[in-house]
Each structure stands twice: as C-alpha cells, then as structure tokens.
Scaffold this motif. Structure first.
Motif, PDB file in Angstrom:
ATOM      1  N   MET A   1       0.419  -0.968   0.088  1.00 49.76           N
ATOM      2  CA  MET A   1      -0.119   0.061   0.118  1.00 49.76           C
ATOM      3  C   MET A   1       0.874   1.152   0.127  1.00 49.76           C
ATOM      4  O   MET A   1       1.852   1.063   0.749  1.00 49.76           O
ATOM      5  CB  MET A   1      -0.725   0.113   1.372  1.00 49.76           C
ATOM      6  CG  MET A   1      -1.793   1.074   1.263  1.00 49.76           C
ATOM      7  SD  MET A   1      -3.540   0.321   1.451  1.00 49.76           S
ATOM      8  CE  MET A   1      -3.678  -1.140   1.930  1.00 49.76           C
ATOM      9  N   VAL A   2       0.672   1.983  -0.693  1.00 47.37           N
ATOM     10  CA  VAL A   2       0.963   3.340  -0.946  1.00 47.37           C
ATOM     11  C   VAL A   2       0.261   5.170  -0.160  1.00 47.37           C
ATOM     12  O   VAL A   2      -0.591   4.970  -1.236  1.00 47.37           O
ATOM     13  CB  VAL A   2       2.300   3.794  -2.386  1.00 47.37           C
ATOM     14  CG1 VAL A   2       2.327   5.041  -2.705  1.00 47.37           C
ATOM     15  CG2 VAL A   2       2.797   2.582  -3.083  1.00 47.37           C
ATOM     16  N   ILE A   3       0.928   5.659   0.073  1.00 48.96           N
ATOM     17  CA  ILE A   3       0.387   6.961   0.237  1.00 48.96           C
ATOM     18  C   ILE A   3       0.531   8.113  -0.795  1.00 48.96           C
ATOM     19  O   ILE A   3       1.704   7.952  -0.592  1.00 48.96           O
ATOM     20  CB  ILE A   3       0.225   7.081   2.169  1.00 48.96           C
ATOM     21  CG1 ILE A   3       0.051   6.606   3.201  1.00 48.96           C
ATOM     22  CG2 ILE A   3       0.005   8.863   2.309  1.00 48.96           C
ATOM     23  CD1 ILE A   3      -1.108   5.606   3.486  1.00 48.96           C
ATOM     24  N   THR A   4      -0.293   8.354  -1.043  1.00 48.60           N
ATOM     25  CA  THR A   4       0.038   9.514  -2.329  1.00 48.60           C
ATOM     26  C   THR A   4      -1.076  10.538  -1.988  1.00 48.60           C
ATOM     27  O   THR A   4      -2.282  10.187  -1.004  1.00 48.60           O
ATOM     28  CB  THR A   4       0.605   8.966  -3.267  1.00 48.60           C
ATOM     29  OG1 THR A   4       0.386   9.909  -4.580  1.00 48.60           O
ATOM     30  CG2 THR A   4      -1.426   8.633  -3.776  1.00 48.60           C
ATOM     31  N   LEU A   5      -1.117  11.875  -3.021  1.00 43.32           N
ATOM     32  CA  LEU A   5      -2.056  12.920  -2.383  1.00 43.32           C
ATOM     33  C   LEU A   5      -3.009  12.051  -4.387  1.00 43.32           C
ATOM     34  O   LEU A   5      -2.004  12.469  -5.227  1.00 43.32           O
ATOM     35  CB  LEU A   5      -1.406  13.495  -2.772  1.00 43.32           C
ATOM     36  CG  LEU A   5      -0.839  14.738  -1.500  1.00 43.32           C
ATOM     37  CD1 LEU A   5       0.036  15.507  -0.766  1.00 43.32           C
ATOM     38  CD2 LEU A   5      -1.676  13.461  -0.640  1.00 43.32           C
ATOM     39  N   VAL A   6      -3.827  12.856  -4.515  1.00 41.93           N
ATOM     40  CA  VAL A   6      -4.309  12.652  -6.015  1.00 41.93           C
ATOM     41  C   VAL A   6      -5.513  13.855  -5.937  1.00 41.93           C
ATOM     42  O   VAL A   6      -6.315  14.194  -4.855  1.00 41.93           O
ATOM     43  CB  VAL A   6      -5.832  11.693  -6.278  1.00 41.93           C
ATOM     44  CG1 VAL A   6      -4.373  10.204  -6.466  1.00 41.93           C
ATOM     45  CG2 VAL A   6      -6.614  11.387  -5.267  1.00 41.93           C
ATOM     46  N   GLY A   7      -5.716  14.312  -6.959  1.00 41.71           N
ATOM     47  CA  GLY A   7      -7.516  15.192  -7.150  1.00 41.71           C
ATOM     48  C   GLY A   7      -8.664  14.636  -6.335  1.00 41.71           C
ATOM     49  O   GLY A   7      -8.481  13.742  -6.293  1.00 41.71           O
ATOM     50  N   GLU A   8      -8.757  15.797  -6.329  1.00 40.15           N
ATOM     51  CA  GLU A   8     -10.178  15.123  -5.589  1.00 40.15           C
ATOM     52  C   GLU A   8     -11.015  14.291  -6.252  1.00 40.15           C
ATOM     53  O   GLU A   8     -11.924  14.061  -5.783  1.00 40.15           O
ATOM     54  CB  GLU A   8     -10.695  16.538  -5.038  1.00 40.15           C
ATOM     55  CG  GLU A   8     -11.960  16.943  -3.189  1.00 40.15           C
ATOM     56  CD  GLU A   8     -12.764  17.896  -3.052  1.00 40.15           C
ATOM     57  OE1 GLU A   8     -12.102  18.449  -1.648  1.00 40.15           O
ATOM     58  OE2 GLU A   8     -12.479  18.974  -4.058  1.00 40.15           O
ATOM     59  N   GLY A  37       6.862  11.220  -5.468  1.00 41.95           N
ATOM     60  CA  GLY A  37       7.181  10.517  -4.614  1.00 41.95           C
ATOM     61  C   GLY A  37       7.814   9.318  -4.393  1.00 41.95           C
ATOM     62  O   GLY A  37       8.362   8.414  -4.447  1.00 41.95           O
ATOM     63  N   ASN A  38       6.132   8.927  -3.928  1.00 41.89           N
ATOM     64  CA  ASN A  38       6.009   7.505  -3.971  1.00 41.89           C
ATOM     65  C   ASN A  38       5.672   6.606  -4.685  1.00 41.89           C
ATOM     66  O   ASN A  38       4.660   5.703  -5.187  1.00 41.89           O
ATOM     67  CB  ASN A  38       4.689   7.869  -2.905  1.00 41.89           C
ATOM     68  CG  ASN A  38       5.452   7.945  -1.515  1.00 41.89           C
ATOM     69  OD1 ASN A  38       5.983   7.755  -0.780  1.00 41.89           O
ATOM     70  ND2 ASN A  38       4.425   8.327  -0.439  1.00 41.89           N
ATOM     71  N   LEU A  39       5.619   7.366  -6.110  1.00 39.73           N
ATOM     72  CA  LEU A  39       4.204   6.539  -7.312  1.00 39.73           C
ATOM     73  C   LEU A  39       6.111   6.296  -8.504  1.00 39.73           C
ATOM     74  O   LEU A  39       6.724   6.982  -8.331  1.00 39.73           O
ATOM     75  CB  LEU A  39       3.761   7.776  -8.084  1.00 39.73           C
ATOM     76  CG  LEU A  39       2.765   8.058  -7.317  1.00 39.73           C
ATOM     77  CD1 LEU A  39       1.837   9.128  -7.528  1.00 39.73           C
ATOM     78  CD2 LEU A  39       1.918   6.699  -6.511  1.00 39.73           C
TER      79      LEU A  39
END
Length: 142
Positions: A1-8, A37-39
């Motif tokens: 599992m990876v933590i990242t940010l994506v558009g809403e 950085g996590n992708l």
C-alpha cells in the motif's frame, strides 16, 4: 500500500490512474515527496482508501486528498505454456499487429521484464493466427 495525494475528483475508492511523472509545479512543492515521490512513472494505481485530509494544489482544481493506493491486477495476453495460475513469471510481451488489441498485449502499468504472479486465466486470445491465454496478473515487487 502506498500513501499519495490525488485530485479531489479522483479521490474515490476504486478509481484507477496511471502516473506519468511530475508536472513542473510539483518540483518545487513542499508536498512533492509524499505526493509524487511515492509513485513510479508508467505504473497503474488504484485508490483503495480515501483519508479525511486535504491540501491545496495549483494543479488539481485547488485541492488534493490523501489516499491509499495499490497496483491493481491487470489483464494481459501471455504464452499458453506459462499460463499457470499461481506461478510467478518474468513478463515478456507477445507480438500482435492488431492496434485494437494493444491494450491486452502491452497494457499500460506493466513493463517487459516485470515479475508478475498469474492470478487467473480468463480465456483464450488470438492474434495474427497465434493463440494466447488472457490472464489477470499482479506485479510482484522485488
């Protein structure tokens, strides 16, 4: 599992995306390490959980959400002799000249040489007079 940010708009469980690399504004963003950085460029990801945390972002209509992602299983045509459920293989793309079948012989998210586990055989696949098996595979991380 990876933590990242994506558009809403993409922050919904089940949503899939392919990461193509950071945009120019990402290079100077304070959140770049956790966001991009996590992708891995060229990989397919699937949102499995959306956290209740958001941040401002100049690219994604003003906001990004913290999400947990995984690499999903991907369908691909493989040689019948290696199509054994549960086996781990080094991925070798098969040849197919039909442009409409390229998403099954060279699916985005997988690279030639990837180590994958065969999860399921979905049926037969034919191209250029050759028979292959259509399999659902999951990339094994080294």
């Amino acid at each position: 599992m990876v933590i990242t940010l994506v558009g809403e708009k993409l922050a919904k469980p089940g949503a899939e995306f392919i990461y193509y690399g950071p945009a120019d504004p990402c290079k100077s963003c304070r959140l770049a390490r956790v966001c991009v950085g996590n992708l891995e460029p060229g990989r397919r990801y699937k949102v499995v959980r959306v956290r209740n945390i958001e941040h401002s972002c100049p690219l994604h209509e003003g906001k990004v959400r913290v999400v947990e992602v995984v690499e999903p299983a991907i369908e691909i045509a493989i040689e019948p002799r290696i199509a054994i459920v549960g086996s781990k293989i080094k991925l070798s793309f098969v040849d197919c000249s039909d442009p409409e079948k390229q998403n099954l012989v060279r699916p985005e998210g997988l690279f030639e040489g990837d180590s994958v586990k065969i999860l399921e055989i979905l049926g037969d696949f034919e191209c250029d007079g050759k028979k292959y098996k259509l399999a659902r595979v999951m990339r094994e991380k080294e």
